[in-house]
Design a protein around this motif. Structure first.
Motif, short mmCIF file in Angstrom:
data_model
loop_
_atom_site.label_atom_id
_atom_site.label_comp_id
_atom_site.label_asym_id
_atom_site.label_seq_id
_atom_site.Cartn_x
_atom_site.Cartn_y
_atom_site.Cartn_z
N LEU A 310 0.92 -1.01 0.30
CA LEU A 310 0.05 0.03 -0.08
C LEU A 310 0.94 1.27 0.04
CD1 LEU A 310 -2.91 1.03 0.43
CD2 LEU A 310 -2.63 1.10 2.72
N PRO A 311 1.19 1.73 -1.06
CA PRO A 311 1.81 3.21 -1.19
C PRO A 311 1.56 4.27 -0.42
CG PRO A 311 1.42 2.39 -3.50
CD PRO A 311 0.59 1.56 -2.49
N LEU A 312 2.26 5.20 0.17
CA LEU A 312 2.12 5.87 1.05
C LEU A 312 1.41 7.18 0.23
CD1 LEU A 312 5.35 6.25 2.68
CD2 LEU A 312 3.23 6.18 3.97
N PRO A 313 0.32 7.82 0.86
CA PRO A 313 -0.46 8.67 -0.06
C PRO A 313 0.34 9.96 -0.59
CG PRO A 313 -1.54 8.40 2.26
CD PRO A 313 -0.01 7.89 2.00
N ILE A 314 -0.03 10.60 -1.59
CA ILE A 314 0.83 11.56 -2.04
C ILE A 314 0.50 12.91 -1.15
CG2 ILE A 314 0.92 13.42 -4.02
CD1 ILE A 314 2.14 10.71 -4.79
N SER A 315 1.58 13.25 -0.45
CA SER A 315 1.29 14.31 0.53
C SER A 315 2.76 14.89 0.79
CB SER A 315 0.90 13.77 1.75
OG SER A 315 1.03 14.65 2.85
N GLN A 316 2.93 16.25 0.67
CA GLN A 316 4.10 16.88 0.95
C GLN A 316 4.83 16.73 2.33
OE1 GLN A 316 4.18 21.16 0.53
NE2 GLN A 316 3.29 21.01 -1.58
N ARG A 317 3.89 16.33 3.23
CA ARG A 317 4.57 16.21 4.65
C ARG A 317 5.29 14.91 4.74
NH1 ARG A 317 1.83 13.02 8.09
NH2 ARG A 317 -0.29 12.20 7.54
N MET A 318 4.60 13.91 3.75
CA MET A 318 5.32 12.48 4.06
C MET A 318 6.76 12.42 3.53
SD MET A 318 2.34 9.97 3.61
CE MET A 318 1.01 10.06 5.32
#
Length: 495
Positions: A310-318
């Motif tokens: 399950l790839p991590l969500p597209i999010s700047q903070r990650m």
């Protein structure tokens, strides 16, 4: 130069404080306050949610709360410390005075660093500690090499206590070991790394034992993440977490072009020297572009749970943990380009100046907007606090239009509202008997973030409150504090 950069960043931090309206910072702040007041209230029930186990953030914040009390500024201090730690790491990574100046300028012009130091979170502190670990690895040469590596392991472990993505450091350590094996042989490498390995084993074993005692499971951290991700998916919190069962186009977008686009959006022209760094950085300093690539690739193709891919969500903070390594790489690469490009000195200066102008231009507007950002929630609750203090004997009721208002209000009262203040939801206020002798205020927080939509629609009564056209005491188009007088009219409208 380092001191100037730290002072400027601190001034920006103070000037750009925002409202506390985001769920994750509020949760971390609440946990830290619980730990400061009574640690058993946070850990005594064995909850295995990842937020509860990120003690590398909540324990230091709990200490800050004990020393200085709860406030927006104190709550965000861990991220200021992390931002200044990132700046210090970039300064230390630069080998030449020129590279140090370039690195400091890049840090001050880094919009993601500015944005994420303004609000409590785990990603920037974890990234700062990861950067510290990489710096220790980069300094492993010489007689004190073993000592630097031991410090690197401690920083790595501290980063893991803040957030689990510290595991992304493992390939960086493997790269350093392979390089040293090829250069020095296995005996010299074993002697250099032995103290670090010993400390790592002790820290790891101690942490597993602690998890077994507190949470009843030495692998509680892993199992807690798996359970939390499953709950997020079940609640359909965000489409970004719902990749299983998604069409091929979603998978292709996530695994091919969305992450590069995210990086370009975040860093713009700053990525140019990073991309060119394999040809511009030599020797031990290559650990920085390697670390940058490792962290970016782990985010790009890594999984948020071991149960399924399950790839991590597209999010700047990650992707924020990449900041120290990326900034150090950019500084070293620009310094190397000035020396190595086979161009005249005038041409080299012109290229570097043009690139620097683009970097600064990209940063100027977002940073200026952050400094000038309004504070509607802060202003509204400052007024409520003054009213509560002015007449402690008279009840003050703040009717919350939707659920976030109560959480936000609790924070602005330092998680300890005075006895005369209550903050019921609109439905709770309507279900109770009409108020008598109380001052009634109504606060509307209009939804303006995707995650805020995931609440029970029946609990959102902002439209009903707005329709009454009550007198406005404070706020703007997103947040409005209304004067509901004795509350009778508001009670009848909501009943």
């Amino acid at each position: 130069m380092l001191l100037v950069a730290l002072v400027v960043e601190t001034i920006l931090f103070v000037a750009a404080q925002g409202d506390y309206v985001v769920a994750d910072p509020l949760w971390y702040a609440s946990l830290a306050h619980s730990i400061a007041a009574d640690p058993s209230s946070a850990f005594g029930h064995g909850e295995m949610h990842p937020f509860v186990m990120r003690v590398g953030l909540t324990l230091p914040l709990a200490l800050l709360y004990r020393l200085f009390g709860v406030s927006t500024l104190v709550s965000n201090l861990p991220c200021l410390i992390a931002a200044n730690g990132t700046i210090a790491t970039v300064y230390a990574a630069a080998r030449t005075p020129r590279a140090k100046v370039i690195g400091m300028a890049l840090c001050l012009a880094c919009v993601p660093l500015f944005q994420h130091m303004r609000l409590l979170g785990v990603d920037l502190p974890a990234g700062a500690l990861i950067g510290c670990s990489v710096l220790c690895i980069a300094r492993r040469d010489g007689r004190r090499g073993a000592l630097w590596l031991a410090g690197g392991v401690v920083a790595w472990f501290a980063a893991f206590l803040v957030k689990e993505i510290a595991l992304w450091c493992a390939p960086i350590w493997i790269y350093a070991i392979v390089v040293d094996l090829r250069a020095s042989g296995w005996k010299a490498t074993a002697r250099t790394y032995a103290p670090a390995v010993g400390i790592g084993v002790v820290l790891g074993a101690g942490y597993l034992a602690l998890c077994a005692v507190v949470w009843g499971d030495p692998l509680a951290r892993i199992h807690g993440i798996t359970h939390a991700v499953s709950n997020v998916q079940a609640a359909r919190y965000s489409d970004a977490w719902l990749m299983p069962g998604a069409g091929a186009s979603r998978w292709i977008a996530r695994l091919i072009w969305q992450v590069p686009v995210l990086l370009v959006t975040m860093f713009g022209a700053m990525l140019v020297p990073v991309v060119l760094s394999p040809w511009l950085i030599r020797g031990r300093d290559r650990i920085w572009p390697v670390a940058t690539a490792v962290i970016a690739l782990c985010y790009w193709f890594g999984s948020s749970t071991i149960r399924a891919y399950l790839p991590l969500p597209i999010s700047q903070r990650m992707i924020v943990p990449v900041l120290p390594c990326l900034l150090a790489t950019a500084a070293l690469a620009v310094d190397g380009a000035i020396d190595r490009w086979r161009l005249g000195i005038g041409a080299r200066r012109a290229i570097v100046v043009a690139w620097a102008v683009v970097v600064v231009a990209q940063a100027a507007l977002p940073i200026a907007a952050g400094v000038r950002h309004p504070h509607p929630e802060t202003d509204a609750f400052a007024l409520v606090r003054r009213e509560a203090a002015a007449d402690p004997a008279r009840p003050l009721i703040v009717v919350c239009g939707e659920p976030r208002c109560a959480m936000i209000g609790n924070f602005y009262f330092g998680f300890a509202p005075p006895p005369n203040v209550t903050m019921p939801l609109a439905g709770e206020f309507a279900a109770a008997p009409p108020p008598h002798g109380a001052i009634v205020r109504a606060l509307v927080n209009r939804i303006r973030a995707p995650g805020a939509h995931n609440t029970d629609p029946s609990s959102d009564r902002t439209a009903d409150i707005t329709a009454l056209q009550l007198p406005i005491l404070a706020g703007n188009k997103n947040v409005t504090l209304y004067d509901a007088g004795d509350g009778v009219r508001l009670h009848d409208a909501l009943h």
